[in-house]
Design an enzyme around this catalytic site. Structure first.
Site, short mmCIF file in Angstrom:
data_model
loop_
_atom_site.label_atom_id
_atom_site.label_comp_id
_atom_site.label_asym_id
_atom_site.label_seq_id
_atom_site.Cartn_x
_atom_site.Cartn_y
_atom_site.Cartn_z
CG ASP A 1 0.02 4.89 4.65
OD1 ASP A 1 -0.75 3.97 4.42
OD2 ASP A 1 1.26 4.85 4.70
CD GLU A 2 -0.50 2.22 8.54
OE1 GLU A 2 -1.45 1.66 8.80
OE2 GLU A 2 0.62 1.64 8.45
CE LYS B 1 -0.77 -0.57 5.06
NZ LYS B 1 0.03 0.66 5.56
CB THR B 2 3.90 2.14 1.63
OG1 THR B 2 3.43 1.83 3.00
CG2 THR B 2 4.81 3.71 2.13
CD GLN C 1 -2.17 -4.35 8.90
OE1 GLN C 1 -0.98 -4.00 9.24
NE2 GLN C 1 -2.35 -4.12 7.57
NE ARG D 1 3.34 -5.78 10.47
CZ ARG D 1 2.68 -5.28 9.57
NH1 ARG D 1 3.52 -4.41 8.80
NH2 ARG D 1 1.62 -5.73 9.30
#
Length: 746
Positions: free
Chosen positions: A229-230, A43-44, A260, A612
């Site tokens: 983002d996020e 996504k980043t 998340q 992660r």
DNA sequence: GAGCCACCCGTTTTT
DNA sequence: CGGGTGGCTC
């Protein structure tokens, strides 16, 4: 025509390393866009390429783009990478955290809402100081009303944009009545102090935009494109800001993953993501479900846990990677055994695979867990780096120096002023402060103004007046020196003149020396800041210092194992990840285990941690853990049971002799962990267990392993949480949790 | 006003 | 275990 050819060439170049779904999300630039992106789905990457695409292909000038990231580090990394993709200057993109971007806007515009542009920014500690002061003035006892609880209530209200008036209307008990009073006064005082707290950095822009339509219009016009983002971790205030700013162009792209969302406890509202399609009906939704990070086994294990949550947007991550190694589950005797086991595993990984220390992350639920692991790593010469914990800029001695800088920058900042008026000690105590406070109220002037007029205050001895006058002179001197000296020069001479370094040096203790070093470290931080900033000012330094995130300070260039909380690990990836402390009560944390919404957030936290890992995931739990002086027996985390067994391999190190000797073995009855996999063959390696006696009554005589014989005096709570007060013959009265105390009736 | 001692507390995660 | 506070004495 020529430009078109070039554009499409550029477009092709930007898109070439993206998969079709990612490409779609990038080229759909107009109108609202929701990108639901699973863990590790890039996504980043999409955000970065979209910004590059906007600049290169759509020819948008960089400063008309507003991009919110979760950390400043993420922003600067993204900026660098955009530069390499688009070969254009990315410096003017408005990119950073919500807090730092809106601090910047507020510095420019805050006079419109009655602030001066040199306002101070208060962190949680400053807030508590202010709250204590107010409670003192309002005669509210700190016994029943805990300042820190008040602070979190106020913060919560601000995040949901509840005004003091609204809060007071809905107050339902004594505590909330008090909070309402304090909140009202708190807001008033912040203005008098020319200070904003963290939450104001989000709330005040809304007030600013609400009361100044022309300012709002200017920013609406300015930001052609907004990217977030996020997004799953934005709170209501952030949501309102985004809605206001995007109203005109309606070009807003948000990226997030409801699985998340781990910040509901500080006001993040998962509905922001669930409702995006309602708020922007014309929005396009893209889903990124291909995971590029983890092996299939890791993904499946993580998914088998998070799928137990209700009301999530179902998505299934897939990968073309092979299944990889199974997730290894290690159940240890205690936290020391856990730390030893981690060390062994790191050594094994080095032997079996080519690893570097920086390939490893050790994650935990609470910062306190890091200590034992640190000790073991140190003993084995394994280099490590810790993210978070007590932050550098929150250390007392560092905050003291910062307080000097703040009062020089913003003379109205009485919180900082009171912090250092008697540091280093110059004989100005509580009694004198009280007198000045009264004078302040009478004359309706700031505390610093009152200090300047100290000669007019009655009842203060001449020698104290002298000392105050001296102190004032120093501060005023540096206030006028502010524009003439560089910040590092100024701080250096100030620290010297005021005698802070000498103060620590004279003390000579180990702690004083470490404080001395920390002040020095602050000095070099200032020098470093001055070097890398275009026009370094005291105000910008102070702002950066309060708004750094833990991750911003993480130097991941060195070769070291990284230790951090699961929260801090968000957005990062490592070849090998350890998630430690998987025990009921610790993870999930007991206070979050009862309410479904909180339990689900803990589960998402597990999901974040597990995803992660790129190649190998270790999960560990311990049989017992020390909290302060008491040892608690624990049952394995329910999350362990939720993992589909086919993705897992188990390890049960036998307790070593020293562990066996350390304590007589016993554990409570409950706990499905044993049902899960350990029931049959190996449970016999633990000695027979004594059932915990629950049928206690006042007056009963009981025996406790460490405290000896005693009499039950009081019983409170029931079931799991039953606590008993016992008067022990040897050690006197103790309050114990029945669950853990392992009492025997005699 | 300062320094020392004794107790008490609680202990989640963070911008 | 460690920080913070409240009470006591000099």
């Amino acid at each position: 025509m020529g430009t078109q050819v070039t554009s499409s060439k550029k477009a092709a170049q930007i898109l070439k390393n993206l998969n079709p779904a990612q490409q779609q999300a990038v080229i759909w630039t107009e109108g609202p866009v929701l990108i639901l992106a699973g863990a590790g789905s890039g996504k980043t990457r999409v955000l970065m390429h979209k910004i590059a695409y906007l600049i290169e292909v759509n020819k948008i000038v960089p400063w008309k783009i507003l991009a919110m990231t979760f950390t400043n580090k993420a922003a600067s990394e993204m900026r660098e990478r955009i530069k390499t993709i688009s070969h254009q200057n990315s410096n003017t993109i408005w990119m950073g955290t919500f807090h730092s971007l809106f601090a910047r806007i507020l510095r420019k515009e805050c006079t419109a809402i009655g602030y001066q542009s040199n306002f101070s920014i208060y962190d949680a500690d400053d807030q508590v100081q202010l709250i204590k002061m107010i409670m003192n003035d309002l005669n509210i006892p700190t016994k029943n009303v805990i300042p820190k609880a008040v602070q979190s209530q106020i913060s919560r209200s601000k995040n949901s944009l509840t005004s003091p008036e609204q809060y007071r209307q809905h107050a339902e008990n004594m505590f909330e009545d008090y909070v309402g009073q304090i909140y009202t006064e708190y807001q008033k005082r912040l203005r008098n102090l020319n200070a904003m707290d963290f939450d104001d950095l989000l709330g005040n822009p809304i007030e600013l935009f609400g009361s100044n339509p022309e300012i709002l219009a200017r920013y609406q016009e300015r930001f052609d494109y907004i990217l977030v983002d996020e997004y799953q971790d934005t709170n209501h205030a952030q949501y309102r800001i985004l809605k206001l700013l995007s109203q005109q162009h309606r070009n807003i792209t948000v990226v997030g993953d409801d699985d998340q969302s781990i910040y509901a406890w500080r006001g993040a509202d998962i509905n922001n993501i669930l409702d995006f399609e309602k708020d922007f009906p014309e929005c396009r939704t893209f889903r990124l479900e291909q995971n590029y990070r983890s092996t299939q086994n890791i993904l499946s294990a993580a998914h088998s846990v998070v799928k137990n949550n209700q009301g999530r947007l179902e998505k299934t991550l897939w990968t073309t990677q092979e299944s990889g190694e199974k997730v290894t589950l290690i159940h240890c005797w205690d936290a020391f055994g856990e730390a030893d086991k981690i060390v062994t595993k790191i050594q094994d990984e080095f032997r079996l695979h080519q690893r570097n220390f920086k390939d490893f992350a050790i994650l935990y639920r609470t910062n306190a867990q890091s200590r034992i692991i640190e000790d073991r790593l140190r003993n084995h010469g394994i280099p490590y780096i810790i993210v978070g914990g007590t932050r550098f800029y929150e250390r007392k001695e560092v905050k003291d120096v910062i307080a000097y800088l703040r009062i020089i920058d913003n003379p109205l900042d009485t919180i900082s002023l009171k912090r250092i008026i008697n540091f280093p000690q110059r004989g100005i105590g509580a009694a004198t402060i009280k007198k000045i406070d009264i004078f302040t109220l009478e004359k309706r002037i700031s505390f610093f103004e009152a200090l300047k007029k100290i000669s007019m205050i009655e009842g203060v001895t001449e020698s104290i007046k002298m000392r105050i006058a001296n102190f004032c002179q120093i501060i005023e001197k540096y206030q006028s020196l502010q524009d003439k000296l560089s910040i590092s020069e100024m701080t250096r001479t100030l620290v010297e003149e005021v005698g802070i370094l000498a103060n620590f040096k004279n003390e000579g203790t180990v702690e004083a020396m470490s404080r001395y070093e920390n002040v020095f470290e602050l000095l070099s931080a200032i020098t470093e800041f001055s070097k890398r900033t275009e026009k370094p000012t005291l105000a910008t330094f102070l702002e950066e210092v309060t708004l750094v995130t833990d991750i911003d300070n993480w130097d991941n260039r060195g070769n070291a194992v990284t230790l951090m909380t699961l929260h801090s690990a968000k957005g990062l990836e490592f070849p090998v990840v350890f998630i430690t402390g998987l025990e009921e009560g610790l993870f999930p944390l007991s206070r979050n285990a009862e309410k479904t919404s909180q339990l689900e957030e803990e589960r998402r936290l597990f999901y974040v941690g597990a995803t992660r890992a790129k190649q190998k995931l270790y999960l560990s739990s311990a049989n017992r853990r020390n909290y302060g002086t008491e040892t608690f027996l624990s049952n394995p985390s329910r999350f362990i049971n939720e993992i589909d067994q086919q993705f897992v391999e188990l390890e049960f190190p036998k307790p070593t002799e020293s562990e066996r000797r350390r304590e007589k073995i016993s554990h409570s009855e409950e706990g499905s962990y044993y049902d899960y996999h350990y029931h049959t063959e190996t449970s016999s390696q633990y000695e027979e267990t004594l059932p915990v006696l629950q049928i206690l009554d006042i007056g009963m005589r009981v025996f406790h392993e460490t405290f000896g014989n005693g009499t039950v005096q009081d019983i409170e709570g029931r079931g799991e949480n039953t606590k008993v007060t016992i008067n022990f013959e040897a050690v006197g009265r103790k309050k114990l949790m029945v669950k853990y105390a392992n009492l025997e009736i005699i």
